[in-house]
Design an enzyme around this catalytic site. Structure first.
Site, PDB file in Angstrom:
ATOM      1  N   LYS A 145       0.815  -1.219   0.000  1.00  0.00           N
ATOM      2  CA  LYS A 145       0.000   0.000   0.000  1.00  0.00           C
ATOM      3  C   LYS A 145       0.850   1.272   0.000  1.00  0.00           C
ATOM      4  CE  LYS A 145      -4.392  -1.847   1.514  1.00  0.00           C
ATOM      5  NZ  LYS A 145      -5.370  -2.038   2.574  1.00  0.00           N
ATOM      6  N   ARG A 176      -3.246  -9.946   5.175  1.00  0.00           N
ATOM      7  CA  ARG A 176      -3.729 -10.012   3.791  1.00  0.00           C
ATOM      8  C   ARG A 176      -2.618  -9.472   2.891  1.00  0.00           C
ATOM      9  NH1 ARG A 176      -5.997  -6.504   0.205  1.00  0.00           N
ATOM     10  NH2 ARG A 176      -7.639  -7.293  -1.158  1.00  0.00           N
TER      11      ARG A 176
END
Ligand code: 7PJ
Length: 366
Positions: free
Chosen positions: A305, A340
């Site tokens: 991210k 995740r």
């Protein structure tokens, strides 16, 4: 009701049992089990919210039990119970060691592997590869929720994800989760064999999703987000991001309970990158163990991210793997049960070394 008092387990370590004797292993007292174990905690950060800001104090468990908590005792004892209580299995998967959820994007515009897996066969092959690399859960998503992205029509989303779920279901026993905000997609994914619902809107986006999720009987991952993907990172506002996220998740857990979804079927995720600036993301990442106070397993998704790019000045998402591993290991050290990730093989390797080092034994291998 908003809480004014929160607790965060600190001093987290692996329970080591005493030398095995004929009477069996000797328990060596030290701390309390975190979420039922195998990690334990030996101290607490006590966070007190007031109009002037949040006061943080650290207290060892020994002191905590010896000293009078005064008016705080009752307010935090429910949280302490939630922090220590064992967690239910997730669709049959025990959460007594870190679990890896591998990301299978079926979107033409996904930020990190966009275009590569947009055909069904390629997505199924990618999912099987992640399963082989050690993913415990395969997360199938057909709607990009990256900042600035547009919504996808329900038919398009169904066309993308359902054949992939069917294809994977036929070929693997690994758990399959469906990453969607739409009730109809949840319903059809459950029929196609999905084991878990993963909703980045915590069942708030679609007015039917609470009901459909309850009827499905499946576990639900509730993620915090502020605003809609299209505009969420324009100007996110919090009074104290770490605690506001806790309050939101606690409130969504309550909504699920009221809708007939028991706590044993819920997972909480603070939602890195969803309506959060860099300093918000870092604050949440730093405080991950606070979310054990919700009494459900905790999931973190920081893989590739933007915050990693911002912290390390790396533009290309594919080059953010080392930072992603650091975020995963940091959260696992705080007792986070599921990470995740895009890079399953790399994460599996990192987690195996972490587990061996924690346990002081080579029993848990890759
Ligand atoms: C997350 C997610 C996350 C959960 C996405 C991306 C954006 N589901 N779906 N948690 N992120 N539960 O992978 O960068 O962090 S899509």
């Amino acid at each position: 009701m908003q809480r004014s008092l929160y607790i965060r387990p600190l001093g987290i370590y692996a329970f080591r049992q005493g030398t095995a004797t004929e009477e069996g292993p000797q328990e060596v007292w030290g701390g309390l089990p975190l979420a039922g174990g195998p990690l334990a905690f030996s101290a607490l950060e006590v966070l007190e919210r007031s109009p002037r800001g949040t006061l943080r104090r650290t207290i060892g468990l020994g002191d905590l039990f010896e000293r009078d908590w005064g008016r705080n005792t009752l307010a935090a004892s429910d949280l302490l119970e939630e922090v220590r209580s064992p967690r239910a299995r997730l669709a049959g998967l025990s959460l007594n060691r870190p679990r890896i959820m591998g990301i299978v994007n079926v979107t033409p515009d996904s930020f990190s592997d966009g275009g590569q897996h947009d055909s069904v066969a390629a997505a199924v092959a990618h999912g099987l590869k992640l399963a082989e690399q050690g993913a415990d859960i395969l997360d199938i998503g057909g709607e990009s929720t990256r900042p600035g992205s547009d919504t996808v029509a329900v038919d398009d989303e169904l066309r993308r994800v359902i054949p992939v779920i069917e294809g994977l279901r036929a070929k693997t026993d690994k758990l399959i989760s469906i990453d969607t905000r739409k009730a109809e997609v949840m319903r059809r994914a459950a029929q196609a064999g999905a084991d878990i619902l993963n909703d980045v809107s915590a069942l708030t986006h679609d007015p039917l999703s609470l009901e459909v999720a309850a009827e499905s009987g499946l576990p639900v991952m509730l993620m915090h987000a502020q605003g809609d993907p299209k505009t969420m990172n324009d100007d996110p506002q919090y009074s104290d991001v770490v605690l506001d996220v806790f309050d939101f998740l606690e409130q969504r857990i309550r909504a699920c309970l009221a809708a007939g979804i028991p706590k044993a079927r819920l997972i909480a995720d603070p939602g890195i990158g969803f309506g959060k600036h860099l300093h918000h993301n870092v604050a949440v990442l730093s405080a991950m163990s606070l979310y054990h106070g919700l009494g459900v397993p905790v999931l973190l998704g920081a893989s590739r991210k933007k915050l990693i790019g911002q912290l390390c000045n790396v533009e290309a998402p594919q080059e953010r793997v080392p930072g992603s591993l650091a975020a995963a290991l940091h959260s696992i050290s705080q007792g986070v049960q599921i990470v995740r990730v895009h890079d399953v093989a790399e994460t599996r390797q990192a987690v195996a070394v972490w587990e061996a080092a924690q346990a002081g034994s080579e029993a848990a291998l890759c």
